[in-house]
Design an enzyme around this catalytic site. Structure first.
Site: not given
Ligand SMILES: NC(=O)c1ccc[n+]([C@@H]2O[C@H](COP(=O)([O-])OP(=O)(O)OC[C@H]3O[C@@H](n4cnc5c(N)ncnc54)[C@H](OP(=O)(O)O)[C@@H]3O)[C@@H](O)[C@H]2O)c1
Ligand SMILES: [Zn+2]
Length: 352
Positions: A44, A46, A69, A190, A198
Site C-alpha cells: 500500500h 503508506e 487499513c 460503433t 480503443l
Molecule cells: N462522435 C462520437 O462521439 C461517436 C462515438 C461513438 C460512435 N459514434 C458513431 O455512432 C455510430 C454508431 O451508432 P450506433 O448507435 O449504431 O452504435 P452503438 O451504440 O455503438 O451500438 C449500437 C448497438 O449496440 C448493441 N447493444 C448491446 N447492448 C445494448 C443495449 N443494452 N441497448 C442498446 N443497444 C445495445 C445493439 O446491437 P445488438 O442489439 O445486436 O446488441 C445496438 O445496435 C457510428 O456511425 C459511429 O461513428 C460517434
Molecule cells: Zn493499507
C-alpha cells in the site's frame, strides 16, 4: 494532501479492485517520503512512503488520501506500520467506504495516541476513488459517459473516436482518460461502423484500458481491431459465442444492462469509459446508469448529423441536471464535466 492526491493518481486504472491511494510523509516542513499503491497485491501507499522516510518517519505527519487499513489483507495493516514507525499525526482525506472498515483505521490510530484529522480535500479524494467506491458498495463500475459534439449538438457520424469533432488537446485528454479508467466501452454499432482500436496512444507510461463491446447477438467481426485476448464482449444469455471465445474474448452474459455491469464488476473493472455510440449511450442514460458526464464541445456548426443521445421527448423540467459542474478550455474546445449520480461515501451496499 495535494501531493498525496498526485501520488494516488499514478495508480488510476491499475489498482482495481483496490483503490488508488497516495501517501506523503512530512517532517519539519519537508517531504521525507511519498508513495502510491501501484496495483492490487503490491504494498500500500503508506508502506512505500514509510520505506522512503526510514528513521525520519518518527514524529512525522502522514497525509493519506484514504483511511489507512486496519485489517490483515494480502499485506499487513498500514495502521500498525504507521504506529510502529512513530508517525505522530495522520491526516486522512476520506474514510474507507466499506461499511465493515469505515472508521476502524482512524479509531485504532487514535487508540494508539496518534493525532488524526479527517476530511482534508475530501471531495477531490472521493472523486478520485469513484471507481473503487462504486465497485465496493454497488458491485459495478463507475460509468463515465464521454462524447464530443459540435456547438449544435451533433456527434460525427463516422470517423475514429472524436478526431473529426474536436482538436488535438481534447483528443489527448481522451487518451489520458483511457489510461486512467479500467475499461472502455462501445456498442457493436460503433465497432461495425468505425472499427476503433480503443487503445491509449501518446501517453507516457500509458497502458490500455480493457475493451468492452456491448454486442447482444455476437455480431463483432473476428477481424475487429478492438477484439484481442481479454476483450470483454457482453452478450445476451443464450448467444453462441464460441468464435469470439476462440479469439480470446471474455464473455459476460446478461439479460439487462444492470446485470451486465455487475458482470463487469465481477471482473474487477471499477470504472468504465462509455464512448458510445448513441444507441448504447441512450440505453445507459435511460436506465440511470450514467454516473458522470465528460462532454467535449467544439466551436463548430454541423447543421445535420447524429445527436449523442436519443429517446422519447421530455420536458425541460425533466432534463437530467449535472452536479459539481466544471468547465475547462482545451485549445479551441470546451470540456464540461459533471455528475448525474452520487459517488458512494459510506455504506449503501447493493443499491443496484
Ligand atoms: N462522435 C462520437 O462521439 C461517436 C462515438 C461513438 C460512435 N459514434 C458513431 O455512432 C455510430 C454508431 O451508432 P450506433 O448507435 O449504431 O452504435 P452503438 O451504440 O455503438 O451500438 C449500437 C448497438 O449496440 C448493441 N447493444 C448491446 N447492448 C445494448 C443495449 N443494452 N441497448 C442498446 N443497444 C445495445 C445493439 O446491437 P445488438 O442489439 O445486436 O446488441 C445496438 O445496435 C457510428 O456511425 C459511429 O461513428 C460517434
Ligand atoms: Zn493499507
Amino acid at each position: 494532501m495535494a501531493l498525496a492526491l498526485e501520488e494516488a493518481a499514478r495508480g488510476l486504472g491499475r489498482t482495481a479492485p483496490n483503490p488508488p491511494v497516495g501517501c506523503v510523509l512530512v517532517r519539519g516542513g519537508a517531504v521525507v517520503g511519498r508513495g502510491f499503491h501501484p496495483a492490487a497485491g503490491e504494498p500500500h501507499a503508506e508502506v512505500f512512503a514509510l520505506r522512503e522516510a526510514g528513521e525520519q518517519a518518527r514524529g512525522a505527519a502522514a497525509y493519506v488520501t484514504l483511511e489507512p487499513c486496519s485489517h490483515l489483507g494480502r499485506t499487513p495493516p498500514c495502521v500498525a506500520a504507521l504506529i510502529a514507525a512513530g508517525v505522530s499525526r495522520v491526516v486522512v482525506a476520506a474514510l474507507d467506504p466499506n461499511p465493515r472498515v469505515a472508521g476502524r483505521g482512524v479509531g485504532r490510530l487514535r487508540a494508539a495516541g496518534t493525532e488524526v484529522v479527517v476530511g482534508v480535500r475530501e471531495a477531490e479524494a472521493v472523486r478520485q476513488q469513484a471507481g473503487f467506491r462504486a465497485l465496493i458498495t454497488r458491485g459495478r463500475p463507475w460509468v463515465v459517459y464521454k462524447y464530443a459534439v459540435t456547438l449544435d449538438g451533433k456527434v460525427a457520424a463516422r470517423g475514429e473516436g472524436n478526431g473529426a469533432v474536436t482538436a488535438a488537446g481534447a483528443r489527448a485528454r481522451v487518451m489520458r482518460w483511457r489510461n486512467e479508467l479500467d475499461a472502455v466501452a462501445v456498442g457493436v454499432g460503433t465497432v461495425l461502423a468505425d472499427d476503433p482500436r480503443l487503445t491509449t496512444r501518446g501517453v507516457a507510461g500509458g497502458r490500455d484500458p480493457r475493451p468492452v463491446i456491448f454486442d447482444r447477438r455476437a455480431r463483432t467481426p473476428l477481424s475487429a481491431r478492438a477484439l484481442r485476448p481479454g476483450t470483454v464482449v457482453v452478450t445476451a444469455p443464450d448467444t453462441d459465442t464460441a468464435p469470439l471465445e476462440d479469439a480470446g474474448a471474455t464473455i459476460v452474459r446478461a439479460a439487462t444492462l444492470p446485470g451486465a455491469l455487475r458482470g463487469l464488476g465481477q471482473l474487477h473493472l471499477s470504472s468504465l469509459l462509455l464512448e458510445g455510440g448513441p444507441t448504447l449511450a441512450s440505453a445507459f442514460f435511460a436506465e440511470g446508469l450514467v454516473d458522470e458526464v465528460r462532454a467535449l464541445i467544439a466551436p463548430k456548426l454541423l447543421g445535420a448529423g447524429l445527436a449523442p443521445l436519443n429517446g422519447p421527448p421530455r420536458g425541460m423540467a425533466d432534463a437530467a441536471a449535472l452536479r459539481a459542474v466544471q468547465l475547462e478550455s482545451l485549445g479551441p474546445d470546451v470540456l464540461v464535466t459533471g455528475l448525474l449520480n452520487d459517488i458512494p461515501r459510506l455504506g449503501a451496499a447493493g443499491d443496484l
